[in-house]
Design a protein around this motif. Sequence first.
Motif, PDB file in Angstrom:
ATOM      1  N   GLU A 195       1.821   7.012  -7.049  1.00 40.47           N
ATOM      2  CA  GLU A 195       0.569   7.417  -7.689  1.00 40.47           C
ATOM      3  C   GLU A 195       0.769   8.747  -8.424  1.00 40.47           C
ATOM      4  OE1 GLU A 195      -4.161   8.091  -6.544  1.00 40.47           O
ATOM      5  OE2 GLU A 195      -2.661   7.707  -4.986  1.00 40.47           O
ATOM      6  N   GLY A 196       0.409   8.800  -9.679  1.00 42.25           N
ATOM      7  CA  GLY A 196       0.496  10.010 -10.489  1.00 42.25           C
ATOM      8  C   GLY A 196       1.865  10.296 -11.067  1.00 42.25           C
ATOM      9  N   LEU A 197       2.862   9.451 -10.835  1.00 40.00           N
ATOM     10  CA  LEU A 197       4.217   9.690 -11.350  1.00 40.00           C
ATOM     11  C   LEU A 197       4.385   9.051 -12.725  1.00 40.00           C
ATOM     12  CD1 LEU A 197       6.396   9.044  -8.147  1.00 40.00           C
ATOM     13  CD2 LEU A 197       5.480  11.214  -8.989  1.00 40.00           C
ATOM     14  N   THR A 198       5.286   9.611 -13.483  1.00 40.17           N
ATOM     15  CA  THR A 198       5.616   9.049 -14.788  1.00 40.17           C
ATOM     16  C   THR A 198       6.601   7.893 -14.616  1.00 40.17           C
ATOM     17  OG1 THR A 198       7.493  10.553 -15.079  1.00 40.17           O
ATOM     18  CG2 THR A 198       5.324  11.328 -15.827  1.00 40.17           C
ATOM     19  N   MET A 222       0.817  -1.214   0.000  1.00 42.32           N
ATOM     20  CA  MET A 222       0.000   0.000   0.000  1.00 42.32           C
ATOM     21  C   MET A 222       0.855   1.270   0.000  1.00 42.32           C
ATOM     22  SD  MET A 222      -3.198  -0.653  -0.228  1.00 42.32           S
ATOM     23  CE  MET A 222      -4.376  -1.985  -0.036  1.00 42.32           C
ATOM     24  N   ALA A 223       1.916   1.304   0.815  1.00 44.09           N
ATOM     25  CA  ALA A 223       2.759   2.497   0.890  1.00 44.09           C
ATOM     26  C   ALA A 223       3.415   2.786  -0.454  1.00 44.09           C
ATOM     27  CB  ALA A 223       3.807   2.311   1.985  1.00 44.09           C
ATOM     28  N   MET A 224       3.851   1.735  -1.147  1.00 46.83           N
ATOM     29  CA  MET A 224       4.467   1.924  -2.461  1.00 46.83           C
ATOM     30  C   MET A 224       3.448   2.476  -3.465  1.00 46.83           C
ATOM     31  SD  MET A 224       4.542   0.279  -5.667  1.00 46.83           S
ATOM     32  CE  MET A 224       4.046  -1.388  -5.273  1.00 46.83           C
ATOM     33  N   ILE A 248       9.362   7.273 -11.576  1.00 46.63           N
ATOM     34  CA  ILE A 248       9.343   6.055 -10.739  1.00 46.63           C
ATOM     35  C   ILE A 248      10.718   5.413 -10.716  1.00 46.63           C
ATOM     36  CG2 ILE A 248       8.383   3.730 -10.549  1.00 46.63           C
ATOM     37  CD1 ILE A 248       5.774   4.812 -11.669  1.00 46.63           C
ATOM     38  N   ARG A 249      11.388   5.400 -11.867  1.00 46.64           N
ATOM     39  CA  ARG A 249      12.728   4.795 -11.909  1.00 46.64           C
ATOM     40  C   ARG A 249      13.738   5.587 -11.107  1.00 46.64           C
ATOM     41  NH1 ARG A 249      11.261   3.423 -17.382  1.00 46.64           N
ATOM     42  NH2 ARG A 249      12.086   5.422 -18.128  1.00 46.64           N
ATOM     43  N   ASN A 250      13.535   6.862 -10.923  1.00 48.27           N
ATOM     44  CA  ASN A 250      14.501   7.717 -10.211  1.00 48.27           C
ATOM     45  C   ASN A 250      14.239   7.788  -8.707  1.00 48.27           C
ATOM     46  OD1 ASN A 250      15.834   8.376 -12.595  1.00 48.27           O
ATOM     47  ND2 ASN A 250      14.485  10.124 -13.016  1.00 48.27           N
ATOM     48  N   ILE A 251      13.217   7.080  -8.219  1.00 47.22           N
ATOM     49  CA  ILE A 251      12.950   7.091  -6.779  1.00 47.22           C
ATOM     50  C   ILE A 251      14.050   6.312  -6.066  1.00 47.22           C
ATOM     51  CG2 ILE A 251      11.347   6.370  -4.972  1.00 47.22           C
ATOM     52  CD1 ILE A 251       9.070   6.726  -6.916  1.00 47.22           C
ATOM     53  N   SER A 252      14.605   6.880  -5.029  1.00 45.74           N
ATOM     54  CA  SER A 252      15.684   6.226  -4.282  1.00 45.74           C
ATOM     55  C   SER A 252      15.112   5.183  -3.323  1.00 45.74           C
ATOM     56  CB  SER A 252      16.483   7.266  -3.486  1.00 45.74           C
ATOM     57  OG  SER A 252      15.660   7.875  -2.507  1.00 45.74           O
ATOM     58  N   ARG A 253      15.992   4.318  -2.837  1.00 47.08           N
ATOM     59  CA  ARG A 253      15.560   3.269  -1.920  1.00 47.08           C
ATOM     60  C   ARG A 253      15.077   3.849  -0.595  1.00 47.08           C
ATOM     61  NH1 ARG A 253      19.629  -1.611  -0.816  1.00 47.08           N
ATOM     62  NH2 ARG A 253      19.220  -1.841  -3.060  1.00 47.08           N
ATOM     63  N   ASP A 254      15.706   4.929  -0.125  1.00 47.09           N
ATOM     64  CA  ASP A 254      15.297   5.536   1.147  1.00 47.09           C
ATOM     65  C   ASP A 254      13.870   6.097   1.059  1.00 47.09           C
ATOM     66  OD1 ASP A 254      17.742   4.902   2.183  1.00 47.09           O
ATOM     67  OD2 ASP A 254      18.650   6.845   1.681  1.00 47.09           O
TER      68      ASP A 254
END
Length: 480
Positions: free
Chosen positions: A427-430, A420-422, A434-440
């Motif tokens: 939500e709403g991102l291209t 759910m958190a992911m 999404i690929r540029n989201i960091s692990r933290d």
Amino acid sequence: MSLFEISENVKLAREYALLGNYSSAAVCYQGVLEQIKKYLFSVRDTALQQKWQQVWQEINEENKNVRDIMTTLESFQLDTAPSKPTNVNQDNDIWPVQVERRSSPCPVRRAPAPYKDNKQHNKRLSAGPRAQHHQPPRGPNGDRPKAPKGKEKKDNASKNKSDVSETEVKRFDRAGEDKDLVDTLERDIISQNPNVKWDDIADLEDAKKLLKEAVVLPMWMPEFFKGIRRPWKGVLMVGPPGTGKTLLAKAVATECRTTFFNVSSSTLTSKYRGESEKLVRLLFEMARFYAPTTIFIDEIDSICSRRGTSEEHEASRRVKAELLVQMDGVGGSMEYDPAKMVMVLAATNFPWDIDEALRRRLEKRIYIPLPSAKGRVDLLKINLKELEIANDVNMDKIAEQMEGYSGADITNVCRDASLMAMRRRIEGLTPEEIRNISRDEMHMPTTMEDFEAALRKVSKSVSAIDLEKYEKWIAEFGSC
């Protein structure tokens, strides 16, 4: 000369070098170097030329090493080999050393014969120079000195060979036309250690206790389980889907440290006439060979349903007959040997469809119910032990809302809540964002709101009518 031939000749040169045939190795290495030079003239790509030049340098280095070894051996021969026979005393015998010279062209590599069948390898194997064998001169009393202790070497070699054979894993060998069937069974269903502990299974304390008494205790107390107290030949686990029947069987195999056979209807089914019965027979022969063994037959109603119905096929009837015969021969002896134990565990969601003769052979019939309130809490803890949980999560409240859920349903709820958190974050991102989201940024705890949303999406899979049917069958045929 093709690249494949260059590669094969390099392998041949290295084999000659490893076998001590350094002169042939040097010839092959020289031929390979010339082939690479010719190939370089046809290459136009600069990067590819550099790579091939590097390969040429590495092979040239190996060639130099081989020639250095040849030079060293030749000098050793000149220093140690006497020009004339020398009279030696009985304390210091001189054994002349001569390097064996072999010359052979460098042909295109042919497939070598298997090592164990190639008797010429015994003549070619050497890590250095080979000594010429001459009998030592006689001593003053006319006796020759004793030969080297070859007998001790043979004894040590046979001892090492026996040690190796003891460490090897035994393998069921069936020559002839059955070999393919044996290989299929070993590849598909044998597991030496399922690695499932009792603690990995929440709740089901009564079922665990009965399985320990039926399977585990006879392995620990073989002197007690004799005669009329001999262990059960078969155990049938009955219950709704997703309650942990397969996990219980794997836990039994892990606890007993037995070879685990995980069998399904597809494993014992063949389109060829007579092969299905043969697979059943081979399964039990292999189980006796690898004993102590646990055979777990999942969805046994699909293999051995009621006989005599109008829908039954002749081939299906033969398979059932073979299965019943083999099961009847597993534990027929009154004496129990834990090293030869073959325990048959079976699981089904439709116990009312099982043949009566099979039900008789599965002497212990256990009901695996839906988890209790405490079991649901334990299942939540097991599923969420690697997940970060927010402080507002109330396990007891979640377990109360999941009444009537099976173990598999509870696992699905936990999996859905963990995502759910992911889902909120992306939500709403291209796709690029999404690929540029960091692990933290993705490291977010699971909240109580996530579990409530998951409960609204995941429903229970067992109906009240099905539960009544299971309870009625267990009340009539159960033996727990």
